[in-house]
Design a protein around this motif. Structure first.
Motif, short mmCIF file in Angstrom:
data_model
loop_
_atom_site.label_atom_id
_atom_site.label_comp_id
_atom_site.label_asym_id
_atom_site.label_seq_id
_atom_site.Cartn_x
_atom_site.Cartn_y
_atom_site.Cartn_z
N ALA A 78 -74.58 -18.19 -35.07
CA ALA A 78 -74.55 -18.38 -33.48
C ALA A 78 -75.17 -17.31 -32.75
O ALA A 78 -75.70 -17.17 -31.89
N THR A 79 -74.68 -16.27 -33.36
CA THR A 79 -74.81 -14.89 -32.68
C THR A 79 -75.52 -13.64 -33.53
O THR A 79 -74.99 -13.93 -34.78
N PRO A 80 -76.51 -13.00 -32.95
CA PRO A 80 -76.95 -11.78 -34.08
C PRO A 80 -75.84 -10.71 -34.42
O PRO A 80 -75.04 -10.39 -33.51
N SER A 81 -75.73 -10.52 -35.68
CA SER A 81 -75.05 -9.36 -36.00
C SER A 81 -75.55 -8.34 -37.19
O SER A 81 -75.34 -7.29 -37.32
N LEU A 82 -76.59 -9.04 -37.75
CA LEU A 82 -77.17 -8.32 -38.90
C LEU A 82 -77.91 -6.92 -38.31
O LEU A 82 -78.64 -7.08 -37.22
N LEU A 87 -79.65 -14.70 -44.97
CA LEU A 87 -80.26 -15.69 -44.19
C LEU A 87 -78.82 -16.35 -43.57
O LEU A 87 -78.94 -16.73 -42.19
N GLU A 88 -77.78 -16.41 -44.02
CA GLU A 88 -76.67 -17.06 -43.33
C GLU A 88 -76.09 -16.13 -42.33
O GLU A 88 -75.39 -16.70 -41.53
N ARG A 89 -76.35 -14.91 -42.40
CA ARG A 89 -76.03 -14.04 -41.30
C ARG A 89 -76.81 -13.92 -40.29
O ARG A 89 -76.57 -13.38 -39.18
N ALA A 90 -78.10 -14.67 -40.28
CA ALA A 90 -79.06 -14.27 -39.36
C ALA A 90 -78.98 -15.66 -38.35
O ALA A 90 -78.83 -16.81 -38.73
N GLN A 99 -83.99 -15.87 -38.72
CA GLN A 99 -84.35 -16.44 -40.06
C GLN A 99 -85.76 -16.56 -40.12
O GLN A 99 -86.37 -16.41 -41.28
N ASP A 100 -86.45 -17.45 -39.20
CA ASP A 100 -87.82 -17.60 -39.20
C ASP A 100 -88.47 -16.24 -39.26
O ASP A 100 -89.63 -15.97 -40.12
N TRP A 101 -88.10 -15.17 -38.66
CA TRP A 101 -88.63 -13.65 -38.80
C TRP A 101 -88.58 -13.06 -40.33
O TRP A 101 -89.59 -12.80 -40.86
N LEU A 102 -87.31 -13.55 -40.96
CA LEU A 102 -86.91 -12.92 -42.15
C LEU A 102 -87.87 -13.56 -43.23
O LEU A 102 -88.51 -12.79 -44.08
#
Length: 532
Positions: free
Chosen positions: A70-74, A107-110, A115-118
């Motif tokens: 839901a929110t960015p953390s990576l 990906l689960e943390r994105a 995710q699309d960018w990765l």
């Protein structure tokens, strides 16, 4: 640094055509990056991971299912660590599953955008517009140093990541400390394209402010090589900076036979026939692709020749920063005429055109027009070198298309192209105007607008599907530019398109007006020159 910062700047850069805006956005994120992360950030902004190989194809990457966060953390460091774990996964049973698991975990943390960018980063399909030239300017802006100093350091280091770290930590002094090292590959200087020798002469002269003159050189259809010799040690680097001396003993022998102690030369390796004409590019590349060739060769080997056109270092003295005319003088001192590319110094369009025609008649692919006062600008596609390379064009018929991957996954992209078959020719697809023989595929040259139109037009003509391939009624004619053909056992016609790209659909033509397999074979045999 948070990954979201890199993802956001990638979005900004990809959304604007303004070079100035791209540079400003990239410089801002580079200035915020921690010094130890600069190599990673530069890699990400270049559109590729820092790791050379991840062994994950589009099917695995886009098939890995993970609910978005839901929110960015990576962080950038965490992503790089995860990619390194993927790269370090030992080959063998279960390795693919292990790599997909590691990818899924990150990906689960994105977030959805991350995710699309990765996914696109991993398959090297970001297409975000941060090309090396733009990044070079951004590094200069972020470090407050001259862009020329960054460009030169990148040329000598061969690594924009190393250059960025030097610029941000040591400024211009650190950049000027870079020196050419014999044995350390340089990014090759590249040429811009011109449509004619007259245009090339005009633009090259303009780039040199009308002074200094130009030289016209034969453009050989071989493999670009950068040859380093230091005493009895010879290294040979390809355009991609791979070291391949073990594959080219003839080039090693040629370098060892020069009357020098140390030298760095730029040139082309190619296979020639008994009359001195170039063999097919496919023959040259097949020979170079052999992992090891014994010294002295063997009777069945295709022999290689080398022709040099530039000198960057000679007997302890760097000359790459000097004008081309001085580098050519150094080349003449180091290399005998038979091993130099044929050239003509002229500013007369008629003389240059006649030289082009002689070069084409000799079997080569065109000419280079170079400003004599220009330095060697490694890694740049500058205005001081122009290539004139007449191309073949064919009107071919679309037989099928493949769904794209990455950014193109919603479009039919890779076209299956066929020539019109005549009596006695092999036929792959029947149509209302006769049969068609497949010659190859291409997805190059297609704009987003063309992809959108093409997808709708092909789906209207769909006859069947085979996994990711949509077979269609052979009704659409497309103009294709190509460098030529290579032998092929994959297609019934025995030849395949080489470096084909779409010029545009020919809605004014029916399939009965498409080019024939006989015309394609005439190009392959050399009976039909470019532009004919």
């Amino acid at each position: 640094m948070q990954l979201s910062e890199v993802v956001e700047v990638s979005r900004e850069v990809g959304a604007t055509r303004s070079r100035k805006a791209k540079i400003a956005a990239l410089a801002a994120v580079l200035a915020r990056a921690e010094v130890d992360l600069l190599p990673v950030v530069v890699s990400f902004l270049s559109g590729e991971p820092r790791q050379d190989r991840l062994e994950l194809g589009p099917a695995a990457v886009f098939g890995a299912e993970a609910p978005p966060a839901a929110t960015p953390s990576l962080t950038v460091a965490e992503v790089d660590d995860a990619l390194q774990q993927i790269a370090d996964t030992p080959a063998g049973t279960g390795s693919r599953t292990a790599r997909i698991r590691l990818l899924t975990e990150v990906l689960e943390r994105a977030t959805a955008d991350e995710q699309d960018w990765l996914r696109r980063l991993v398959v090297r399909d970001l297409r975000q517009g941060a090309l090396a030239g733009v990044l070079t300017a951004a590094i200069a802006q972020a470090a407050a140093v001259p862009e020329a100093a960054v460009r030169r350091a990148a040329m000598l280091s061969g690594d924009l990541r190393v250059t960025a770290a030097a610029a941000m930590t040591g400024g211009e002094a650190a950049l000027t400390a870079f020196r050419l090292e014999v044995g350390c590959a340089l990014e090759p200087m590249l040429a811009s394209t011109a449509t004619s020798v007259t245009e090339a002469l005009t633009e090259t002269t303009a780039a040199a402010d009308g002074h200094g003159g130009v030289v016209v050189e034969a453009k050989l259809d071989g493999a670009r090589v950068q040859v380093h010799r230091d005493g009895d040690r010879v290294l040979i680097f390809t355009r991609n900076l791979n070291e391949v001396a073990h594959r080219m003993p003839e080039v090693v022998d040629a370098a060892l036979g020069l009357p020098v102690s140390s030298v760095v030369l730029d040139g082309e390796a190619l296979a020639l026939d008994d009359e001195g004409r170039p063999r097919r590019f496919q023959d040259t590349m097949a020979r170079i692709g052999r992992e090891r060739v014994p010294a002295g060769g063997s009777p069945e080997e295709v022999p290689l020749s080398v022709r040099f056109f530039d000198c960057l270092h000679l007997d302890g003295e760097d000359v790459l920063d000097r004008p081309l005319r001085e580098r050519l003088d150094a080349l003449a001192r180091a290399v005998p005429a038979p091993l130099r590319v044929e050239a003509l110094t002229t500013d007369d369009p008629a003389d240059a055109e006649a030289f082009l025609q002689r070069t084409l008649a000799a079997g080569h692919e065109g000419v280079m027009v170079k400003a004599l006062d220009a330095p060697y600008e490694a890694g740049r596609r500058g205005a001081s070198w122009r290539k004139v390379k007449p191309v073949h064009t064919l009107d071919l018929v679309v037989l099928a298309a493949e769904w794209g991957s990455g950014r193109r996954r919603r479009w039919l992209s890779n076209l299956h192209l066929g020539a019109r078959a005549e009596p006695g020719d092999p036929v792959d697809v029947e149509g209302p105007d006769g049969g068609f023989t497949m010659l190859g595929k291409t997805f190059k040259g297609l704009t987003d607008a063309t992809l959108t139109w093409q997808t709708a037009a092909l789906l209207e003509r769909e006859v069947r599907r085979e996994q990711h391939v949509v077979h269609v009624r052979p009704e659409l004619v497309v103009e294709i530019a190509l460098d030529g053909f290579v032998r092929s056992t994959r297609y019934a016609g025995g030849i395949a398109l080489r470096f084909a790209r779409v010029r545009g659909y020919r809605e004014d033509k029916g399939t009965a007006q498409a080019d024939t397999l006989a015309t394609a074979r005439a190009i392959f045999s050399g009976q039909r020159p470019p532009g004919a």
